[in-house]
Motif scaffolding. Structure first.
Motif, PDB file in Angstrom:
ATOM      1  N   ALA A   1     -29.199  11.095  35.804  1.00  0.00           N
ATOM      2  CA  ALA A   1     -28.055  11.349  34.941  1.00  0.00           C
ATOM      3  C   ALA A   1     -28.534  11.622  33.522  1.00  0.00           C
ATOM      4  O   ALA A   1     -29.057  10.725  32.853  1.00  0.00           O
ATOM      5  CB  ALA A   1     -27.100  10.161  34.957  1.00  0.00           C
ATOM      6  N   ALA A   2     -28.383  12.858  33.083  1.00  0.00           N
ATOM      7  CA  ALA A   2     -28.813  13.229  31.734  1.00  0.00           C
ATOM      8  C   ALA A   2     -27.962  12.524  30.688  1.00  0.00           C
ATOM      9  O   ALA A   2     -26.750  12.359  30.848  1.00  0.00           O
ATOM     10  CB  ALA A   2     -28.716  14.742  31.561  1.00  0.00           C
ATOM     11  N   GLY A   3     -28.608  12.085  29.620  1.00  0.00           N
ATOM     12  CA  GLY A   3     -27.885  11.469  28.516  1.00  0.00           C
ATOM     13  C   GLY A   3     -27.464  10.037  28.755  1.00  0.00           C
ATOM     14  O   GLY A   3     -26.643   9.498  28.002  1.00  0.00           O
ATOM     15  N   MET A   4     -28.027   9.399  29.784  1.00  0.00           N
ATOM     16  CA  MET A   4     -27.663   8.021  30.109  1.00  0.00           C
ATOM     17  C   MET A   4     -28.907   7.144  30.208  1.00  0.00           C
ATOM     18  O   MET A   4     -29.998   7.626  30.517  1.00  0.00           O
ATOM     19  CB  MET A   4     -26.900   7.964  31.436  1.00  0.00           C
ATOM     20  N   SER A   5     -28.719   5.859  29.966  1.00  0.00           N
ATOM     21  CA  SER A   5     -29.800   4.890  30.070  1.00  0.00           C
ATOM     22  C   SER A   5     -29.279   3.654  30.787  1.00  0.00           C
ATOM     23  O   SER A   5     -28.114   3.269  30.634  1.00  0.00           O
ATOM     24  CB  SER A   5     -30.307   4.505  28.680  1.00  0.00           C
ATOM     25  N   VAL A   6     -30.147   3.032  31.578  1.00  0.00           N
ATOM     26  CA  VAL A   6     -29.790   1.806  32.292  1.00  0.00           C
ATOM     27  C   VAL A   6     -29.996   0.606  31.381  1.00  0.00           C
ATOM     28  O   VAL A   6     -30.924   0.572  30.571  1.00  0.00           O
ATOM     29  CB  VAL A   6     -30.653   1.660  33.564  1.00  0.00           C
ATOM     30  N   GLY A   7     -29.149  -0.385  31.512  1.00  0.00           N
ATOM     31  CA  GLY A   7     -29.291  -1.612  30.732  1.00  0.00           C
ATOM     32  C   GLY A   7     -28.499  -2.743  31.352  1.00  0.00           C
ATOM     33  O   GLY A   7     -28.336  -2.810  32.571  1.00  0.00           O
ATOM     34  N   ALA A   8     -27.997  -3.627  30.507  1.00  0.00           N
ATOM     35  CA  ALA A   8     -27.215  -4.775  30.972  1.00  0.00           C
ATOM     36  C   ALA A   8     -26.099  -5.037  29.971  1.00  0.00           C
ATOM     37  O   ALA A   8     -26.278  -4.834  28.764  1.00  0.00           O
ATOM     38  CB  ALA A   8     -28.095  -6.010  31.110  1.00  0.00           C
ATOM     39  N   PRO A   9     -24.943  -5.482  30.435  1.00  0.00           N
ATOM     40  CA  PRO A   9     -23.815  -5.737  29.533  1.00  0.00           C
ATOM     41  C   PRO A   9     -24.014  -7.021  28.746  1.00  0.00           C
ATOM     42  O   PRO A   9     -24.899  -7.824  29.051  1.00  0.00           O
ATOM     43  CB  PRO A   9     -22.641  -5.870  30.499  1.00  0.00           C
TER      44      PRO A   9
END
Length: 716
Positions: A412-420
């Motif tokens: 997914a372009a323009g997205m990054s994985v993380g945590a809430p």
């Protein structure tokens, strides 16, 4: 309502719950950005209406989903609804064919009463499905046709037949007298051979060995790699490459000089207290490999190399091409000349030809590393290890690396994985890793995921999945936004699990999920149902729903790897002595007064000491550090956990964590060798001769180790 409905159709959450009973709305701007990354226009109300209509129309017209999952044996309802009278055709992956017509079931009492009655799958061709990834085609009597990838997997992956124990180690931290400044695959084979034969260990679990992104300096974290599909040749034992012995003439003189520099680098770490310098190690090994690879391959070796090239195919060609291009244009493909940013462009094809020698060089490195991974696995098996080498799969890849370049359609372009945001981190987390697009995975029959798993499982006795909850959903953060401005995107967990179980079954491997932290309801149960072991860490196992006290050992789950700590947590010695609090205080990381932190930490440790004493697991008495560490592992042995992991630094009293979350340059993350209680680095030979280590491992020989389950048993 339209935006929420559109988001729901694409698995995008519009609210999330940071704690029980609390619901937080996701900003519309985030939902719109995430939908855009999924190829859905929601920028205006009109666009939302048009996209919603298109999505609902497509769902209504679709006869089959892109990917269908069948858990074998299929004995109940068919894995996907097929209209009565339709022709069903399954092209098997081995070239075989199954065909049948869905018959119209006779009316039953249940149907007459107005309820549905599912016809058993045994009454039709579904019951004959073999495991594999097949092609499903359905044609209705009315002429409609649908096609899908059919993933047919065993209902669960096998767990270890008997209770096993083994070491957990960050491979780079385990140096021997032959290492070039950091631990390597030769050291891994040596550790496995010794631990299996001398200590009866059943496995060795290592950090991800994925290919890193080259840089100045290289990011030392093994959890943000360039590629998860290929290992990093920095782990090669140069002297174990067969062609090494045949280097002659001036090249031998140059190679011997590099060996002397490698010895100096090793001594700087082991004798002078220097940090592990991955970049320095790689520069030496790269120069050495360029000399070694000048030696022509013999006929047998050449045939083996060609077979490897054929087996790994385009994935290897792409990886090696990225490596060659990165040497010329830098390690972030986003900054390359425009034509080279597309792996399928004519410009990239020309560049691949121009750099053919370097592309072949990097293919050779991948092959040599694969050979040494195989040798380590063989050493573990020959030593009698029931499981063997446990490899680790990072949750994602670097956005500028080889996988993100070669598989752009899947990310997914323009997205990054993380945590809430949660109770431990109010600002949330952004890990800087591009997420896989769930729609692209489904449309491809999960081909990128299948290929990744197959490559990792080539020489693995087990596979650990970091943040295994990502099989169900991931927190997506739009680039430039704060982690608090992200949202969850859901994946088809049934398909992700089916692919995982299928590939692990084919490899004969155990699967372990790192399921620590916030886990949504039902996830652990779903993983357990498919045979995936969880991860249970002593300090986190409490009766959270009741007294809050340490969870009695008999109440621990069987389906887990039980450990005292991990690479992201304090060692057991640091926890028992309070050194981890002192360390965080020195680095300015405490969010509360030092006295309060010390008081609460001391109370927690005292509670565990009392628990260990009450259970009769601490005969040495309190205030005996080594005895208390042994008691911790006696406790783990008294649980029903199927696997017991011993953090290798615990065996020699190392105080320092390998990684201290929340730090970057304040602490030497991922750069510390295993050391004794005084901080003196220890070689593998030192570890093997350590009285302290042998006293700890004696616990596993003398304590009764209950066996759980029966050989080959599947989870209930």
């Amino acid at each position: 309502m339209g935006l929420a409905r559109l988001a729901a159709l694409h698995g995008v959450a519009t609210t999330y719950s940071p704690s029980a009973g609390v619901s937080v709305p996701v900003p519309d701007s985030t939902v719109i950005a995430v939908l855009a990354a999924l190829g859905v226009d929601a920028a205006t109300p009109d666009a939302v209406g048009a996209s919603l209509a298109a999505a609902e129309s497509a769902a209504e017209e679709r006869l089959l989903p892109p990917t269908v999952v069948a858990w074998l044996p299929v004995t109940g309802p068919a894995p996907v609804a097929v209209p009565p009278g339709a022709r069903v055709r399954v092209e098997l992956e081995d070239g075989g064919l199954l065909e049948w017509r869905e018959s119209v079931p006779r009316a039953t009492a249940a149907e007459s009463a107005g309820t549905s009655a599912e016809r058993p799958a045994a009454a039709h061709g579904w019951a004959e499905l073999p495991t594999g990834v097949h092609r499903l085609t359905v044609r209705t009597s009315g002429g409609r046709t649908g096609a899908a990838v059919l993933v047919a997997a065993p209902e669960a992956v096998d767990r270890p037949a008997e209770r096993v124990h083994g070491f957990l180690v960050q491979l780079y931290s385990l140096l021997s007298g032959r290492s070039w400044g950091m631990g390597d695959l030769g050291d891994l084979a040596e550790l496995a051979s010794w631990a299996g034969r001398a200590l009866g260990s059943g496995f060795v679990q290592v950090n991800p060995l994925h290919a890193a992104v080259p840089g100045a300096p290289t990011d030392p974290s093994p959890y943000r790699p360039s590629s998860r599909r290929f290992p990093d040749p920095v782990h090669l034992r140069i002297e174990d490459v067969p062609e090494y012995a045949y280097v002659a003439g001036r090249d031998r003189v140059r190679l011997d000089a590099l060996l002397e520099k490698a010895a100096e680098l090793r001594a700087s770490v082991l004798e002078k207290g220097a940090l592990i310098d991955r970049d320095a190690v790689w520069q030496l090994k790269l120069r050495a490999l360029e000399l070694v690879l000048r030696v022509p391959l013999g006929p047998g070796r050449w045939a083996a190399y060609c077979a490897f090239l054929a087996e790994r195919g385009r994935a290897l060609d792409d990886h090696a091409t990225w490596c060659a291009l990165a040497e010329v244009h830098g390690s972030d493909w986003h900054t390359w000349p425009a034509g080279l940013r597309d792996p399928r462009s004519p410009e990239t094809a020309r560049a691949r030809g121009d750099l053919m020698d370097r592309v072949d060089f990097h293919c050779r490195l991948a092959w040599l590393t694969d050979e040494q991974l195989a040798a380590a696995a063989t050493a573990a098996a020959d030593a009698g290890m029931a499981v063997g080498i446990v490899h680790d799969l990072a949750v994602g890849v670097h956005p500028g690396g080889a996988d993100a370049w070669s598989q752009q359609d899947a990310f997914a372009a323009g997205m990054s994985v993380g945590a809430p945001p949660d109770a431990f981190n109010a600002r949330g987390q952004d890990w800087g890793l591009p997420p896989w697009r769930p729609d692209a995975l489904a449309a491809s029959g999960y081909a990128p995921y299948r290929g990744l798993l197959r490559g990792l499982l080539r020489h693995a006795g087990a596979l650990r999945l970091d943040h295994v909850m990502g099989l169900f959903r991931l927190w997506w953060v739009p680039l430039g936004a704060e982690p608090t401005q992200g949202t969850y995107v859901r994946y088809d967990a049934e398909a992700m699990l089916a692919v995982l179980v299928l590939e692990a079954h084919r490899a004969g491997a155990v699967v372990i999920g790192e399921d620590l932290g916030t886990v949504e309801p039902g996830v652990r149960e779903a993983l357990s149902r498919r045979g995936v072991l969880g991860t249970s860490v002593l300090w986190f196992e409490r009766d959270w729903a009741g007294s809050g006290r340490p969870l009695p050992p008999e109440d621990w789950r069987e389906g887990c790897v039980a450990t005292a700590t991990t690479h992201d947590l304090p060692s057991t010695a640091a926890r028992l002595t309070g050194e981890h609090v002192a360390l965080r205080h020195r680095l300015g990381l405490l969010t509360r007064p030092l006295d309060r932190e010390r008081t609460e930490d001391s109370a927690e440790v005292a509670e565990w000491r009392a628990c260990l004493t009450r259970l009769g697991l601490l005969p040495e008495g309190t205030h005996d550090e080594e005895g208390e560490i042994r008691a911790v592992y006696r406790f783990l042995l008294s649980t029903p956990a199927r696997m017991i992991g011993v953090w290798l630094p615990d065996a020699v009293g190392d105080r320092r964590p390998q990684n201290l979350p929340g730090t970057w340059d304040q602490y030497p993350n991922w750069r510390l060798p295993v050391a004794d209680a005084a901080g003196r680095p220890m070689t593998l030979d030192d570890l093997a001769a350590s009285p302290r280590l042998h006293a700890l491992m004696e616990v596993f020989r003398t304590e009764q180790v209950p066996r759980t389950g029966t050989p080959g048993a599947r989870p209930s």
